[in-house]
Design a protein around this motif. Structure first.
Motif, mmCIF file in Angstrom:
data_model
loop_
_atom_site.group_PDB
_atom_site.id
_atom_site.type_symbol
_atom_site.label_atom_id
_atom_site.label_comp_id
_atom_site.label_asym_id
_atom_site.label_seq_id
_atom_site.Cartn_x
_atom_site.Cartn_y
_atom_site.Cartn_z
ATOM 1 N N ALA A 165 25.369 58.281 46.475
ATOM 2 C CA ALA A 165 23.940 58.450 46.158
ATOM 3 C C ALA A 165 23.714 59.515 45.082
ATOM 4 C CB ALA A 165 23.163 58.833 47.422
ATOM 5 N N VAL A 166 24.772 60.244 44.731
ATOM 6 C CA VAL A 166 24.621 61.397 43.835
ATOM 7 C C VAL A 166 24.172 60.994 42.443
ATOM 8 C CG1 VAL A 166 25.833 63.287 42.684
ATOM 9 C CG2 VAL A 166 26.271 62.815 45.109
ATOM 10 N N ASP A 167 24.831 60.013 41.841
ATOM 11 C CA ASP A 167 24.556 59.697 40.439
ATOM 12 C C ASP A 167 23.125 59.206 40.224
ATOM 13 O OD1 ASP A 167 25.895 59.657 37.769
ATOM 14 O OD2 ASP A 167 25.184 57.582 37.819
ATOM 15 N N SER A 168 22.593 58.481 41.190
ATOM 16 C CA SER A 168 21.202 58.013 41.068
ATOM 17 C C SER A 168 20.235 59.189 40.969
ATOM 18 C CB SER A 168 20.821 57.140 42.267
ATOM 19 O OG SER A 168 21.562 55.944 42.272
ATOM 20 N N LEU A 169 20.488 60.225 41.784
ATOM 21 C CA LEU A 169 19.631 61.412 41.729
ATOM 22 C C LEU A 169 19.813 62.156 40.411
ATOM 23 C CD1 LEU A 169 19.368 60.720 44.766
ATOM 24 C CD2 LEU A 169 19.312 63.174 45.211
ATOM 25 N N CYS A 170 21.030 62.139 39.874
ATOM 26 C CA CYS A 170 21.272 62.792 38.584
ATOM 27 C C CYS A 170 20.502 62.102 37.461
ATOM 28 C CB CYS A 170 22.765 62.787 38.252
ATOM 29 S SG CYS A 170 23.748 63.848 39.331
ATOM 30 N N HIS A 171 20.130 60.841 37.675
ATOM 31 C CA HIS A 171 19.325 60.098 36.701
ATOM 32 C C HIS A 171 17.828 60.210 37.016
ATOM 33 C CE1 HIS A 171 23.173 58.364 35.485
ATOM 34 N NE2 HIS A 171 22.563 57.918 34.407
ATOM 35 N N GLY A 172 17.463 61.041 37.989
ATOM 36 C CA GLY A 172 16.053 61.289 38.268
ATOM 37 C C GLY A 172 15.463 60.534 39.436
ATOM 38 N N ALA A 173 16.289 59.752 40.153
ATOM 39 C CA ALA A 173 15.770 59.001 41.301
ATOM 40 C C ALA A 173 15.409 59.948 42.445
ATOM 41 C CB ALA A 173 16.804 57.985 41.771
ATOM 42 N N ASP A 174 14.484 59.516 43.300
ATOM 43 C CA ASP A 174 14.154 60.266 44.502
ATOM 44 C C ASP A 174 15.179 59.961 45.588
ATOM 45 O OD1 ASP A 174 11.846 61.330 43.303
ATOM 46 O OD2 ASP A 174 10.671 59.561 43.865
ATOM 47 N N LEU A 175 15.250 60.841 46.586
ATOM 48 C CA LEU A 175 16.208 60.652 47.676
ATOM 49 C C LEU A 175 15.581 59.848 48.799
ATOM 50 C CD1 LEU A 175 18.901 61.238 49.136
ATOM 51 C CD2 LEU A 175 17.853 63.359 49.975
ATOM 52 N N ASN A 176 16.245 58.746 49.162
ATOM 53 C CA ASN A 176 15.808 57.935 50.291
ATOM 54 C C ASN A 176 16.631 58.252 51.533
ATOM 55 O OD1 ASN A 176 13.752 56.412 48.930
ATOM 56 N ND2 ASN A 176 15.389 55.284 47.892
ATOM 57 N N VAL A 177 16.078 57.969 52.671
ATOM 58 C CA VAL A 177 16.692 58.323 53.953
ATOM 59 C C VAL A 177 18.130 57.825 54.098
ATOM 60 C CG1 VAL A 177 16.560 57.949 56.451
ATOM 61 C CG2 VAL A 177 14.497 58.562 55.171
ATOM 62 N N PRO A 178 18.476 56.581 53.714
ATOM 63 C CA PRO A 178 19.852 56.103 53.936
ATOM 64 C C PRO A 178 20.931 56.940 53.245
ATOM 65 C CG PRO A 178 18.397 54.260 53.490
ATOM 66 C CD PRO A 178 17.607 55.497 53.199
#
Length: 238
Positions: A165-178
């Motif tokens: 899930a790390v790279d998605s957040l590095c691109h600015g995505a929000d964190l989802n529960v899963p």
């Protein structure tokens, strides 16, 4: 370097510790000074001083501890731990008003911010020396004074996430529960939280959309809205 300076703003929300020299305007018994100063431990209503960077409106701030170090006639040296945004200059005026004598702040030294204390402090001269050694190819002095970026968010509650899930957040995505693996207790909605890798690396900072209990119980939904990303893209594969 840019990431290091960007994270400094989050220290503004951390608690502070100061050593202050307060001058009382008239003679007063030590026993009364000690009794009055004890009253200011806890929640206090303050209005910022005239020369301040914020709007002058009353606001509540908490003093966590207040320890008298020395009393020399009208001079009182004390240590105070307080919530961010507490004005020690105003605190001295409030103490003086309660004493019925008046008082003002004579000197002030900040000794702690979050987990940084005066034992970690380095002078600008030390930084300059380290830079001169660095230009000659010697990093050792810099290694002695630099601290990991994670130390700047040590006071924030944390959420740890899966590697995938790390790279998605590095691109600015929000964190989802899963994506959550573990988290600190006591997180409330809108709290500022640090999102960490399983290696305790700082990925980003954001505001909680759910409480800790809701993050644990829910199977889906947005948990944290990302505001500032610090980890570089591509460190973890998608």
């Amino acid at each position: 370097m840019n990431r290091g300076t960007r994270v400094l703003k989050f220290l503004l929300t951390a608690g502070k510790e100061y050593v202050c020299l307060m001058h009382i305007h008239e003679d007063v018994k030590e026993s009364k000074i000690k009794k009055v100063m004890k009253k200011f431990v806890g929640k206090n209503i303050q209005k910022p001083p005239v020369r301040s960077a914020v709007k002058r409106v009353e606001r509540e701030r908490t003093v966590y501890y207040l320890e008298i170090l020395e009393i020399d006639e009208r001079d009182v040296l004390f240590k105070v731990g307080c919530e961010a945004g507490t004005y020690i200059r105003t605190l001295c005026v409030q103490i003086g008003r309660e004493l019925g004598t008046g008082a003002h702040m004579a000197q002030l030294v900040r000794t702690k911010v979050a987990n940084f204390n005066d034992s970690d402090f380095v002078s600008l001269h030390d930084v300059k020396d380290a830079y001169e050694f660095y230009k000659e190819g010697d990093w050792e002095k810099f290694r002695e004074i630099l601290q990991p970026i994670e130390n700047a968010v040590s006071h924030l509650p944390k959420v740890w996430i899966n590697d995938n899930a790390v790279d998605s957040l590095c691109h600015g995505a929000d964190l989802n529960v899963p994506g959550i693996v573990k988290l600190n207790e006591g997180i409330e909605k809108e709290d500022l939280v640090a999102i960490m890798s399983l290696k305790d690396e700082l990925i980003c900072v954001g505001n909680a959309e759910l409480s800790s209990n809701e993050m644990v119980k829910k199977k889906r939904g947005k948990a944290v809205k990302t505001s500032k990303v610090f980890m570089l893209r591509g460190v973890y594969s998608k």
